[in-house]
Design a protein around this motif. Structure first.
Motif, PDB file in Angstrom:
ATOM      1  N   THR A 236       0.817  -1.219   0.000  1.00  0.00           N
ATOM      2  CA  THR A 236       0.000   0.000   0.000  1.00  0.00           C
ATOM      3  C   THR A 236       0.853   1.273   0.000  1.00  0.00           C
ATOM      4  OG1 THR A 236      -0.151  -0.098   2.426  1.00  0.00           O
ATOM      5  CG2 THR A 236      -1.925  -1.135   1.175  1.00  0.00           C
ATOM      6  N   ALA A 237       2.155   1.113  -0.154  1.00  0.00           N
ATOM      7  CA  ALA A 237       3.051   2.278  -0.138  1.00  0.00           C
ATOM      8  C   ALA A 237       2.879   3.121  -1.398  1.00  0.00           C
ATOM      9  CB  ALA A 237       4.501   1.817  -0.021  1.00  0.00           C
TER      10      ALA A 237
ATOM     11  N   LEU B  23       8.273   4.449  -3.252  1.00  0.00           N
ATOM     12  CA  LEU B  23       8.866   3.123  -3.387  1.00  0.00           C
ATOM     13  C   LEU B  23      10.000   3.136  -4.413  1.00  0.00           C
ATOM     14  CD1 LEU B  23       8.460   0.215  -2.353  1.00  0.00           C
ATOM     15  CD2 LEU B  23       6.880  -0.148  -4.260  1.00  0.00           C
ATOM     16  N   LYS B  24       9.740   3.777  -5.556  1.00  0.00           N
ATOM     17  CA  LYS B  24      10.754   3.830  -6.614  1.00  0.00           C
ATOM     18  C   LYS B  24      11.938   4.714  -6.229  1.00  0.00           C
ATOM     19  CE  LYS B  24       7.579   4.707  -9.859  1.00  0.00           C
ATOM     20  NZ  LYS B  24       6.980   4.961 -11.203  1.00  0.00           N
TER      21      LYS B  24
ATOM     22  N   PHE C 191      12.348  -0.198   3.243  1.00  0.00           N
ATOM     23  CA  PHE C 191      11.400   0.541   2.396  1.00  0.00           C
ATOM     24  C   PHE C 191      10.374   1.312   3.223  1.00  0.00           C
ATOM     25  CE2 PHE C 191      12.840  -2.668  -0.733  1.00  0.00           C
ATOM     26  CZ  PHE C 191      13.187  -1.807  -1.776  1.00  0.00           C
ATOM     27  N   ASN C 192      10.255   0.987   4.497  1.00  0.00           N
ATOM     28  CA  ASN C 192       9.340   1.721   5.371  1.00  0.00           C
ATOM     29  C   ASN C 192       9.977   2.961   5.978  1.00  0.00           C
ATOM     30  OD1 ASN C 192       7.232  -0.075   5.009  1.00  0.00           O
ATOM     31  ND2 ASN C 192       7.725  -1.300   6.809  1.00  0.00           N
ATOM     32  N   SER C 193      11.287   3.107   5.782  1.00  0.00           N
ATOM     33  CA  SER C 193      12.005   4.231   6.380  1.00  0.00           C
ATOM     34  C   SER C 193      11.912   5.473   5.501  1.00  0.00           C
ATOM     35  CB  SER C 193      13.482   3.869   6.584  1.00  0.00           C
ATOM     36  OG  SER C 193      13.615   2.736   7.404  1.00  0.00           O
ATOM     37  N   LYS C 194      12.078   6.631   6.135  1.00  0.00           N
ATOM     38  CA  LYS C 194      12.098   7.875   5.375  1.00  0.00           C
ATOM     39  C   LYS C 194      13.375   7.952   4.554  1.00  0.00           C
ATOM     40  CE  LYS C 194       9.283  10.585   8.592  1.00  0.00           C
ATOM     41  NZ  LYS C 194       9.241  11.789   9.477  1.00  0.00           N
TER      42      LYS C 194
END
Length: 336
Positions: free
Chosen positions: A243-244, A249-250, A274-277
């Motif tokens: 759901t990102a 993501l890219k 990938f969940n990190s800023k």
């Protein structure tokens, strides 16, 4: 005429009351028929006027539920329960729905149902704030949906967690829930057990739109170059990737893979990155590069895992990973 000199009924009662000082001129009536009549045109004193309490009129139209709380026992009780009416009224037709409901007749049974499912008392208000529409649902229909989840071997605690974290879940019919579970099982090639685990950890997958999920899976495969088995591992470890934001993501992948040189198999091993800023990743990587410590190959000395790179607090990252002080890190950031 003699009748014209007679006192009015009210004045007669007042005259009688004046002869009873112990009652302080207070008149007690046995029933409504004993109340003396009075004319709308009859003059009253200022003292009598200020003692008249008029009930506030119910607003005919209003843009906020707040104007109705004083007139509605249902709204007042919902506020006491912790429902945020200012948020509810932003949802389409939710305000009108609440104004048509009776707390004892319509709402209490839904609250008892939610408590039985496992929603905590202190979460009932926030739950109804997010999903007031459940108050219009038939309890039997809701119980059927819970029974379906139980038939799929979801435990009571798991169902309680899913309902609490995805308030719209029980608005979905059994058919829609079944289709959703089937979609994730087939699209990802997961076993029944893995599919269950996935939606338990991120139950809004069952209530959100499926199009963004399909698009993110395509992005991972076509644009980012992950193999199907790698995507399975990434999604199972980090369901939020489904759901990102595609753009984020890219951008994160581009920096990790093309700037930092992290290969696909390492990203598959630590997909939490990938969940990190992205800013956090950039700042820490550049600081490590400045210190000559940016080493992400596990076969090399002074290896730093992606998990260590992004998950540790600044002070721990500086002292244990960068081998520097927090002050050094802050000074470096000012040069960027």
């Amino acid at each position: 005429s003699p009748e014209s000199n007679l006192p009015s009924p009210v004045k007669q009662e007042q005259a009688k009351a004046e002869t009873l000082p112990d009652l302080n001129a207070k008149i007690l009536y046995e029933d409504w028929d004993d109340i003396p009549s009075s004319s709308a045109l009859e003059e009253i004193s200022e003292e009598e006027a200020v003692q008249i309490i008029a009930e506030p009129l119910l607003p005919l139209r209003s843009s906020t539920l707040r104007d109705y709380v004083d007139h509605s026992e249902t709204l007042a009780k919902l506020v006491d329960l912790g429902v945020d009416l200012s948020q509810v009224e932003k949802r389409q037709k939710a305000g009108q729905l609440l104004l048509t409901l009776d707390f004892e007749k319509d709402i209490r049974k839904i609250l008892l149902f939610l408590k039985d499912v496992g929603v905590e008392d202190n979460q009932l208000g926030p739950f109804l704030t997010k999903n007031p529409y459940i108050l219009a649902e038939d309890v039997e229909a809701l119980e059927t949906r819970v029974a379906y989840l139980k038939s799929k071997k979801f435990g009571k605690a798991e169902i309680a967690q899913m309902v609490s974290r995805a308030p719209y879940l029980l608005l979905f019919s059994v058919e829609r829930l079944d289709n959703r579970l089937g979609f994730f099982k087939n699209e990802l090639g997961f076993s029944v057990k893995k599919t269950k685990d996935l939606v338990i950890r991120l139950p809004r997958l069952l209530t959100g739109k499926l199009e963004p999920v399909k698009e993110n899976l395509q992005v991972c495969q076509i644009e980012l170059g992950f193999q199907h088995n790698e995507i399975q591992q990434i999604v199972f470890k980090t369901p939020k990737i489904l759901t990102a934001s595609k753009k984020r993501l890219k951008q994160t992948f581009d920096y990790l893979h093309n700037i930092m040189g992290i290969p696909h198999h390492m990203l598959t091993r630590f997909p939490q990155v990938f969940n990190s800023k992205l800013l956090r990743i950039k700042e820490r990587h550049m600081f490590l590069t400045f210190l000559g410590r940016a080493q992400y190959d596990p076969a090399q000395p002074s290896y730093i895992s992606l998990d260590q790179l992004v998950s540790l607090p600044d002070e721990v990252f500086c002292t244990e990973i960068a081998k520097a002080s927090i002050q050094d890190f802050e000074k470096f950031l000012k040069t960027l």
